[in-house]
Design a protein around this motif. Sequence first.
Motif, PDB file in Angstrom:
ATOM      1  N   ARG A   5       0.806  -1.206   0.000  1.00  0.00           N
ATOM      2  CA  ARG A   5       0.000   0.000   0.000  1.00  0.00           C
ATOM      3  C   ARG A   5       0.856   1.281   0.000  1.00  0.00           C
ATOM      4  NH1 ARG A   5      -4.772   1.927   2.564  1.00  0.00           N
ATOM      5  NH2 ARG A   5      -5.154   0.001   3.676  1.00  0.00           N
ATOM      6  N   THR A   9       0.704   3.989  -2.901  1.00  0.00           N
ATOM      7  CA  THR A   9       0.172   5.326  -2.609  1.00  0.00           C
ATOM      8  C   THR A   9       1.213   6.390  -2.888  1.00  0.00           C
ATOM      9  OG1 THR A   9      -1.172   4.312  -0.896  1.00  0.00           O
ATOM     10  CG2 THR A   9      -1.003   6.699  -0.839  1.00  0.00           C
ATOM     11  N   ASP A  13       0.795   9.278  -5.761  1.00  0.00           N
ATOM     12  CA  ASP A  13       0.861  10.711  -5.428  1.00  0.00           C
ATOM     13  C   ASP A  13       1.949  11.405  -6.235  1.00  0.00           C
ATOM     14  OD1 ASP A  13      -1.168  10.368  -3.655  1.00  0.00           O
ATOM     15  OD2 ASP A  13       0.078  10.400  -1.854  1.00  0.00           O
ATOM     16  N   GLU A  55     -10.213   8.828  -9.883  1.00  0.00           N
ATOM     17  CA  GLU A  55     -10.907   8.646  -8.609  1.00  0.00           C
ATOM     18  C   GLU A  55     -11.123   7.176  -8.291  1.00  0.00           C
ATOM     19  OE1 GLU A  55     -14.289  11.235  -8.906  1.00  0.00           O
ATOM     20  OE2 GLU A  55     -13.031  13.024  -8.683  1.00  0.00           O
ATOM     21  N   ALA A  58      -7.865   5.927  -6.889  1.00  0.00           N
ATOM     22  CA  ALA A  58      -7.653   6.432  -5.532  1.00  0.00           C
ATOM     23  C   ALA A  58      -8.551   5.677  -4.544  1.00  0.00           C
ATOM     24  CB  ALA A  58      -7.931   7.939  -5.472  1.00  0.00           C
ATOM     25  N   ALA A  59      -9.801   5.384  -4.937  1.00  0.00           N
ATOM     26  CA  ALA A  59     -10.723   4.665  -4.051  1.00  0.00           C
ATOM     27  C   ALA A  59     -10.210   3.248  -3.785  1.00  0.00           C
ATOM     28  CB  ALA A  59     -12.123   4.621  -4.668  1.00  0.00           C
ATOM     29  N   ALA A  62      -7.499   3.360  -1.256  1.00  0.00           N
ATOM     30  CA  ALA A  62      -8.027   3.620   0.083  1.00  0.00           C
ATOM     31  C   ALA A  62      -8.682   2.378   0.688  1.00  0.00           C
ATOM     32  CB  ALA A  62      -9.020   4.776   0.034  1.00  0.00           C
ATOM     33  N   HIS A  63      -9.030   1.390  -0.137  1.00  0.00           N
ATOM     34  CA  HIS A  63      -9.751   0.211   0.359  1.00  0.00           C
ATOM     35  C   HIS A  63      -8.959  -1.085   0.198  1.00  0.00           C
ATOM     36  CE1 HIS A  63     -13.142   3.045  -0.122  1.00  0.00           C
ATOM     37  NE2 HIS A  63     -13.677   2.365   0.855  1.00  0.00           N
TER      38      HIS A  63
END
Length: 139
Positions: A5, A9, A13, A55, A58-59, A62-63
């Motif tokens: 992760r 991430t 970014d 998006e 990104a979701a 996040a999960h």
Amino acid sequence: MSLDRDLLTRSFDLVLERAPNLTERFYEILFERYPSLRPLFGGRVKPAQARMLREALAAVLAHLDDGAWLTETLGAMGARHVGYGVTDAMYAQVGDALIAAMAEAAGEDWSPEIEAAWIAAYGAVASLMQDGARRAVAA
Ligand code: HEM
């Protein structure tokens, strides 16, 4: 999903910071390499579509630890993709263009580790979408 992760991430970014227009560049590469996919998108990619892909990624990030969310959300997304004319074979083409766009944006900060992490993550997302697509077709 046992994916890295932090690496995913941080690299996502970095790529978005360097290339705020990452998704537009992704579509350019996709249509250059795989022109036969263009008609699926109705000729022209609208800015809203570019935002949706960003998006969605990104979701997912996040999960990553939420297997139920991933199976349900990505399964439903894969089922909708059947209606857009998307086949299993196209997932590898989209993954190829996405990773090429990210590598280009990251430039010399891209690495074999980052590439491997994204290939694993994309592959996991794609197979959950494909599972959802198969369930939808079988239903
Ligand atoms: C990780 C894989 C993918 C993600 C996260 C993703 C994400 C999305 C999202 C969020 C949408 C908006 C509509 C919706 O949610 O149903 C969408 C639409 C769409 N996607 Fe994907 N997608 C993926 C793979 C693919 C692949 C492999 C193709 C094949 C070419 C594809 C083609 C399309 C098309 C044609 C649309 C509809 C565009 C339109 O409205 O004209 N996608 N995608």
